[in-house]
Design an enzyme around this catalytic site. Structure first.
Site: not given
Ligand code: 26V
Length: 839
Positions: A379, A570-571, A576, A678, A682
């Site tokens: 992952h 998100k985290r 990110k 993911t 969504k």
């Protein structure tokens, strides 16, 4: 300002009624009403007059649970009778969220329960909101596990999820003065109606001690592990209900317990604390979920958690196999074990130990059985996230496993030496022991070698696996690495999270959509239909009004529901790039002030996410988001054209409220660093347009929705790699971007920190001098892409056409598709709608 109910779910949201939901079953309303009342009295011990919403939630859940049990027992019977192969999904994380809504929806009983509760003067949505999230996961990896087990049940695959029943899930995030604080989460404090304790399913788990060599009567040499410590693993089963309740699988979570509850001799002699030390040490194992980005502190406990749940799960499934089939050698025909990341990869050594030491299978045959049974999902490729264990720790905790790993490695390296004589570089690269950073065990290599399939989670990620971290292993074992692009369950992320949109889509695509995610493609025919746009925009507006209410309740900030909702949840992690978004927000703020009369459209920037407690850069990013919000939101010259909000304590329930209200989805990781994502799926499913880099599954989303319906910017993965090779030059990028230079100067100069130049010195220093994540390099391109978003937003016809095409083209991202691919290519088990048929 935080309100007192800030941690409660988005219960106050009035969503459009679920027109598509199965109508209440008239003849079942009365029996369900009676069952709920009976549960309230007999199991909860309350009467209706004094019961709280939580008591009613308990009673309703127990009533729903009764409905599951029969299908569950039946599913088990059918599997046993059919001697079907089982799939075992081993994961240290399952980020389930709330379960009542899920169970009722999948059983088709939502409206029946609503009516039964209505008769009792109770509101189903209020009860649902009283359920605490089961937050047994950190983020994407744990949520993926939850979506995949739901799809396995939906497709009728006989599967067990195996994990840990943490007393405390992911920490609760509270923000004080812009600073994240972590508080323990207490999901079990009022009891958990979804679990069945199995006091009879207990295994001994051993640690430490030594290994003795011995000989059998026949002269064979055997190893005998004499452990120093034993603790117990107790099973708790949570039912996983598939769509339409046709199949139910167990999620078996292990809880740690001391063999002896206390040392009575110590207690009697007055040492009341000492008498409990063993119990405390044993139970620490399942006490709390690790925030995965933790530091070295507490590493030993993490390794103990991993072996604890792996050993219990393997003992459980081996016992089941031998009881049914009598012989361990047929294990790969009847069991497929999926390793969710490397966390459970000690299972490779543990199965070898069971086969060789306990079942006396020869080494080579044991190795064939092991490889045929396991498969492994990777992952992340980020070097700091790849799991390795110091050999001294490993040896101390699991001495026999260490020997087995050395043996596997010796066989493996010998074969490599034979095939590639003299290639020392290759040997060092494919060895399970990393000699470069103090000797350490590479868990990724162990999982790779012990598996017949190794998969990445998006097309790009899988290609990068083959080129980078697993390059040499891939060349040694061609064909072992395969791709299984992630997916999401539509039952939760469309039907339940967005009933208004689901109702519209059912009209457009037919009720078949409820059973077949691929049917969503029919909505594309309405992409240019103005009347459809109108109805979609009404649904979106209702979702935004609901989210605006949550924002007001939790933050005391008013946002305009007609503004563009630009969402980054998100985290919090440097890769990110929430920082990139915040810097662009500042640039936009400057532009609005510089050109107040331009035709700006109002925008709300919405952030949410948790930072690992020890990750100080991520925490500083959270602080900056708050500091920028405080300035922008209170500047009258902005005239509400821009608002910035940070919603605290992001979790599955909050995601369910945020995602259906998003217009724009931020998926802006440094290319090559987000394995899949993911959340991106969504948002697109719910009709948000994506602004993103060519990273992870964004690439496949672009292929499905079309270039015109997504905003792509920034360096490609190969360009990022090239920059890392060549040497980073953020100062060059900053010199070429006056806008970025100005923004960074403002942040460093204290413009957002009341003149405090220290607060962001380190963060700005990273961007300028160690910009691994290429914030500076991508800044201009991101800013431009955002202005393209402005342009598209000005043209509602164009926007809604794109939105429809996003939703309509997301069928492929259903986790049912993902699971069918695993079933065919990795597990070799039949699944509903799959090409492999039962034999
Ligand atoms: C862990 C760590 C720990 C050390 C510091 C850096 C770091 C960075 C990332 C991670 C995440 C580890 C595993 C994980 O959660 N991966 C996520 O898995 C999702 C499901 O496949 C996928 O969609 C996400 O892209 C991926 O980050």
């Amino acid at each position: 300002m935080l309100k007192r109910d800030a941690d409660r779910g988005p219960q106050s949201i009035a969503l459009p009624k679920a027109l598509f939901a199965r109508p209440a079953k008239e003849d079942e309303i009365a029996p369900i009403r009676e069952t709920i009342l009976a549960k309230l009295a007999l199991s909860v011990g309350k009467n209706p007059a004094t019961a709280s919403p939580r008591d009613w939630y308990m009673a309703a859940s127990l009533a729903a649970r009764d409905r599951i049990v029969h299908s569950w027992i039946e599913a088990n019977r059918a599997i046993r009778k059919g001697n079907s192969k089982r799939v075992y999904y081993l994961s240290l994380e399952f980020l389930l969220g709330r379960l009542l809504g899920d169970v009722l929806h999948n059983l088709g009983l939502t409206e029946t329960f609503r009516a039964a509760l209505g008769d009792l003067g109770m509101d189903l949505d209020e009860l649902k909101a009283a359920e605490p999230d089961a937050a047994l996961g950190n983020g994407g990896l744990g949520r993926l596990a939850a979506c995949l087990v739901e799809s396995m049940a939906t497709l009728g695959i006989p599967a067990y999820g195996y994990g840990i029943r943490y007393d405390h899930g992911l920490f609760r995030q509270v923000i004080k003065g812009g600073v994240q604080q972590e508080y323990p989460e207490t999901w079990l404090s009022f009891g958990n109606p979804w679990e069945f304790e199995r006091p009879e399913v207990i295994y001994d788990i051993h640690f430490g001690g030594s290994v003795q060599a011995a000989s059998t009567a026949g002269g064979a040499r055997v190893a005998i592990w004499q452990p120093a410590e034993t603790i117990e693993a107790v099973a708790y089963d949570v039912p996983v209900v598939g769509w339409r309740g046709e199949h139910v699988n167990p999620l078996r979570l292990w809880s740690a317990r001391a063999v002896d509850p206390l040392r009575l001799d110590a207690f009697n002699s007055g040492d009341h604390v000492g008498a409990l030390t063993e119990q405390v040490r044993a139970e620490a194992i399942s006490k709390v979920l690790y925030p995965s980005d933790a530091t070295a502190a507490g590493q030993e406990l993490r390794l103990r958690q991993e072996y604890f749940f792996v050993s219990a799960s393997l003992q459980d499934l081996v016992r089941r196999h031998i009881r049914t089939y009598g012989d361990i050698r047929s294990l790969p025909d009847k069991a497929s074990i999926q390793l969710n990341d490397t966390h459970p990869s000690i299972a490779v050594a543990e199965l070898m130990r069971i086969l060789v030491d306990l079942e006396h299978v020869g080494w080579d045959q044991a190795w064939d059985i092991t490889r045929a049974t396991f498969s492994y999902t990777n992952h992340t490729l980020l070097p700091e996230a790849l799991e390795t264990w110091p050999i001294p720790l490993f040896e101390r905790l699991l001495p026999r496993h260490m020997q087995i790993i050395y043996l596997i490695n010796a066989h493996h390296l010998e074969a490599v030496r034979q095939a590639h004589p003299g290639d020392e570089r290759l040997l060092a690269s494919v060895s399970m022991i990393d000699e470069n950073h103090g000797r350490r065990v590479r868990m990724g290599h162990l999982a790779f070698l012990g598996s017949h399939r190794v998969n990445g989670v998006s097309a790009l990620h899988t290609e990068l696996m083959k080129e980078t971290v697993f390059g040499d292993l891939h060349r040694l074992f061609p064909g072992r690495v395969v791709n299984k692009t992630n997916g999401i369950t539509f039952r939760r992320w469309l039907h339940q999270a967005n009933p208004g949109l689901t109702a519209l889509l059912c009209e457009a695509c037919g009720e078949e959509l409820m059973d077949e995610p691929a049917a969503i493609a029919r909505a594309a025919a309405l992409a240019g239909d103005n009347a459809f746009h109108e109805r979609l925009s009404e649904v979106r507006l209702a979702n935004k009004v609901a989210l605006a209410r949550v924002i007001r309740e939790r933050l005391d900030i008013r946002v305009n529901p007609h503004a563009l909702f630009d969402v980054h949840v998100k985290r919090i992690h440097e890769y990110k790039r929430q920082l990139l978004n915040i810097l662009e927000t500042i640039a936009l703020y400057d532009a609005i002030r510089a050109q107040p009369t331009r035709n700006w459209f109002p925008r709300v920037k919405i952030f949410a996410g948790k930072a690992a407690a020890s990750y100080s850069e991520a925490k500083t990013i959270i602080r900056l988001a708050h500091d920028v919000a405080a300035i922008v939101n209170n500047d009258p010259s902005v005239r509400d054209l821009l608002k910035v909000v940070f919603l605290p304590n992001y979790n599955v329930s909050l995601a369910e409220a945020i995602i259906p209200a998003a217009d724009l989805s931020e998926q802006i990781s440094t290319a090559g660093m987000e394995a899949s994502g993911t959340g991106n799926m969504k948002f697109a499913l719910n009709g948000a347009l994506t602004i993103g880099t060519l990273d992870g599954a964004n690439i496949e989303i672009r292929e499905h929705v079309g270039d015109d319906n997504i905003f792509i910017f920034g360096l490609r993965a190969n360009e990022v790699a090239e920059r890392h090779r060549r040497g980073l030059d953020a100062m060059g990028d900053i010199a070429a971007s006056p806008m970025l230079a100005e923004v960074l100067d403002a942040v460093a100069g204290g413009a957002f920190s009341g003149g405090d130049r220290d607060r962001y010195a380190h963060l700005v220093g990273i961007v300028k001098h160690h910009d691994r994540f290429l914030v500076a390099a991508d800044f201009d391109s991101y800013y431009l892409a955002q202005r393209m978003v402005d342009e598209a937003w000005r043209n509602p016809r164009r926007w809604w056409r794109s939105s429809v095409l996003n939703t309509a083209n997301m069928g492929w991202f259903s986790s049912d598709r993902t699971i069918r691919e695993y079933a065919e290519d990795v597990w070799h088990v039949p699944a509903r709608g799959s090409r492999v048929q039962p034999n």
